[in-house]
Design a protein around this motif. Sequence first.
Motif, mmCIF file in Angstrom:
data_model
loop_
_atom_site.group_PDB
_atom_site.id
_atom_site.type_symbol
_atom_site.label_atom_id
_atom_site.label_comp_id
_atom_site.label_asym_id
_atom_site.label_seq_id
_atom_site.Cartn_x
_atom_site.Cartn_y
_atom_site.Cartn_z
ATOM 1 N N TYR A 1 -5.949 0.984 3.809
ATOM 2 C CA TYR A 1 -5.673 2.309 2.875
ATOM 3 C C TYR A 1 -6.953 2.730 2.527
ATOM 4 C CZ TYR A 1 -0.688 1.012 3.713
ATOM 5 O OH TYR A 1 0.347 0.516 4.253
ATOM 6 N N GLY A 2 -7.985 2.222 2.830
ATOM 7 C CA GLY A 2 -9.365 3.038 2.664
ATOM 8 C C GLY A 2 -10.075 2.366 1.272
ATOM 9 N N ILE A 3 -9.536 1.248 0.886
ATOM 10 C CA ILE A 3 -10.191 0.538 -0.429
ATOM 11 C C ILE A 3 -11.298 -0.257 -0.013
ATOM 12 C CG2 ILE A 3 -9.707 -0.768 -2.235
ATOM 13 C CD1 ILE A 3 -8.175 1.913 -2.301
ATOM 14 N N GLY A 4 -12.262 -0.401 -0.464
ATOM 15 C CA GLY A 4 -13.645 -0.900 -0.183
ATOM 16 C C GLY A 4 -13.499 -2.467 -0.436
ATOM 17 N N ALA A 5 -14.016 -3.269 0.309
ATOM 18 C CA ALA A 5 -14.046 -4.773 0.048
ATOM 19 C C ALA A 5 -13.920 -5.437 -1.164
ATOM 20 C CB ALA A 5 -14.718 -5.645 1.203
ATOM 21 N N THR A 6 -14.996 -4.801 -1.921
ATOM 22 C CA THR A 6 -15.420 -5.273 -3.208
ATOM 23 C C THR A 6 -14.110 -4.815 -4.184
ATOM 24 O OG1 THR A 6 -17.564 -5.536 -3.019
ATOM 25 C CG2 THR A 6 -16.775 -5.123 -5.193
ATOM 26 N N ALA A 7 -13.793 -3.552 -4.246
ATOM 27 C CA ALA A 7 -12.636 -2.945 -4.890
ATOM 28 C C ALA A 7 -11.407 -3.816 -4.775
ATOM 29 C CB ALA A 7 -12.522 -1.641 -4.532
ATOM 30 N N ALA A 8 -11.009 -4.176 -3.427
ATOM 31 C CA ALA A 8 -9.844 -4.717 -3.034
ATOM 32 C C ALA A 8 -9.919 -6.330 -3.688
ATOM 33 C CB ALA A 8 -9.775 -4.854 -1.516
ATOM 34 N N GLY A 9 -11.209 -6.724 -3.194
ATOM 35 C CA GLY A 9 -11.100 -8.167 -3.754
ATOM 36 C C GLY A 9 -11.101 -8.217 -5.304
ATOM 37 N N THR A 10 -11.468 -7.012 -6.089
ATOM 38 C CA THR A 10 -11.075 -7.357 -7.698
ATOM 39 C C THR A 10 -9.838 -7.188 -7.882
ATOM 40 O OG1 THR A 10 -13.232 -6.319 -7.998
ATOM 41 C CG2 THR A 10 -11.835 -6.113 -9.798
ATOM 42 N N PHE A 11 -9.168 -6.283 -7.215
ATOM 43 C CA PHE A 11 -7.770 -6.120 -7.381
ATOM 44 C C PHE A 11 -6.865 -7.702 -7.182
ATOM 45 C CE2 PHE A 11 -3.392 -5.615 -5.614
ATOM 46 C CZ PHE A 11 -2.608 -4.905 -6.749
ATOM 47 N N GLU B 1 -20.398 -5.218 -9.115
ATOM 48 C CA GLU B 1 -19.933 -4.294 -9.114
ATOM 49 C C GLU B 1 -18.220 -4.507 -9.464
ATOM 50 O OE1 GLU B 1 -17.563 -1.284 -5.604
ATOM 51 O OE2 GLU B 1 -19.253 -2.464 -4.998
ATOM 52 N N MET B 2 -18.036 -6.040 -8.905
ATOM 53 C CA MET B 2 -16.589 -6.475 -9.469
ATOM 54 C C MET B 2 -16.615 -6.493 -11.125
ATOM 55 S SD MET B 2 -15.610 -9.455 -6.988
ATOM 56 C CE MET B 2 -14.302 -9.723 -7.821
ATOM 57 N N GLY B 3 -17.711 -6.920 -11.712
ATOM 58 C CA GLY B 3 -17.691 -6.809 -13.286
ATOM 59 C C GLY B 3 -17.515 -5.581 -13.785
ATOM 60 N N GLU B 4 -17.974 -4.549 -13.347
ATOM 61 C CA GLU B 4 -17.856 -3.343 -13.713
ATOM 62 C C GLU B 4 -16.472 -2.832 -13.470
ATOM 63 O OE1 GLU B 4 -20.665 -1.218 -11.313
ATOM 64 O OE2 GLU B 4 -22.409 -1.940 -12.683
ATOM 65 N N LEU B 5 -15.811 -3.137 -12.486
ATOM 66 C CA LEU B 5 -14.557 -2.694 -12.128
ATOM 67 C C LEU B 5 -13.425 -3.441 -13.215
ATOM 68 C CD1 LEU B 5 -14.581 -2.583 -8.114
ATOM 69 C CD2 LEU B 5 -14.539 -0.433 -9.606
ATOM 70 N N ILE B 6 -13.819 -4.403 -13.339
ATOM 71 C CA ILE B 6 -13.005 -5.023 -14.182
ATOM 72 C C ILE B 6 -13.188 -4.574 -15.696
ATOM 73 C CG2 ILE B 6 -12.520 -7.321 -15.191
ATOM 74 C CD1 ILE B 6 -13.157 -8.984 -12.782
ATOM 75 N N GLY B 7 -14.400 -4.173 -16.144
ATOM 76 C CA GLY B 7 -14.589 -3.551 -17.380
ATOM 77 C C GLY B 7 -14.053 -2.431 -17.596
ATOM 78 N N ASN B 8 -13.873 -1.727 -16.190
ATOM 79 C CA ASN B 8 -13.343 -0.143 -16.525
ATOM 80 C C ASN B 8 -11.812 -0.258 -16.387
ATOM 81 O OD1 ASN B 8 -15.861 0.909 -17.093
ATOM 82 N ND2 ASN B 8 -16.011 0.951 -14.894
ATOM 83 N N ALA B 9 -11.189 -1.561 -16.171
ATOM 84 C CA ALA B 9 -9.764 -1.532 -15.998
ATOM 85 C C ALA B 9 -8.915 -1.163 -16.855
ATOM 86 C CB ALA B 9 -9.452 -2.890 -15.490
#
Length: 328
Positions: A285-295, A33-41
């Motif tokens: 503020y409601g951000i999931g752990a994986t998304a927050a870790g990516t940021f 999921e982290m890889g996908e989030l970074i790819g869509n940044a």
Amino acid sequence: MKITLKDAIQTLVSLMLGIVVFWLVYRQLDMKEMGELIGNARWQYILLPIVLCLLSSLVRALRWNMLIEPIAKEPAIKNTFCAVMYGYFINHLLPRAGEFARCGVLKRYEGIAFTELLGTVITERAFDLLVTLLIVLATVVIEFDVFNDILSGITVWQSFCSLLMNPILWVAIVVLALVAFLLRKKIMQLKFMGKVMEMGKGIWNGLKSFTQVKNKPLFVVYSLLIFFIYYLMLYFSFWVFDFTADLSPKAGLTTYVFGALGMVVPVQGGIGTYEFMTIKALEIYGIGATAAGTFAVLAHLVEIVVNCVVGFGCSMILPFINKQKTEK
């Protein structure tokens, strides 16, 4: 710069501790999921934090020149800026060594006494500490409900509050204070107290040296501006990802403070601890752990890369931009 065995061991322990903390933080996150989030940044927005990172260093260099001016000739801003960036670079290799490194740069290329430069750095750090404390206090006031909810959910905090209401505690404090007063001469002879007093004296002398600055209001403005730019670096980083793009400026302030507290922990470059604290702030503020870790890892990585690349580059160009001084 001479590196002793003690320095090498401290650096290795600090780095290993950071790596362990980082692994503990990220081992349970979804790497796919982290890889996908970074790819869509939205990578075009990453330029804003990069520019702001360099701007903060420029303002820090301008402020440092104001402290140097009363004790020596004012250095060329190009040398001061390069010294600041080189100091950041060294800090990522040897914790806390960057302050000595940047003083060494100006000693070499501007001929200013090392001890006098070190005194100005102490002044800088004293004001940095003061501004940081004010920011933390302001954040707690602005986001009081958030911090109150956090503390209310911590059992240890509730126990601590109950302890404060216990009269036995206050009687014990008074007794200890009286004993400390009676034994004050012996206590002051302890090696630990000597270090504490030396540190306190250094901070106090640093604050007093502020009186020598010619344009005091501008110095204060620079001090506040540096940390405002730090805050903007993080807030504009929100725009890189869809899941943080709509977070409020107040959420950015809380996240900034949490991350800053993570950097205080004595691990190499705040590795792991910065990410952990930033993740916890974003989860509020409601951000999931994986998304927050990516940021968190991206925001930290940007700062590290900019400081290391530009800092190393500055160390390479300093002899060329000071060619005449180097030849002498």
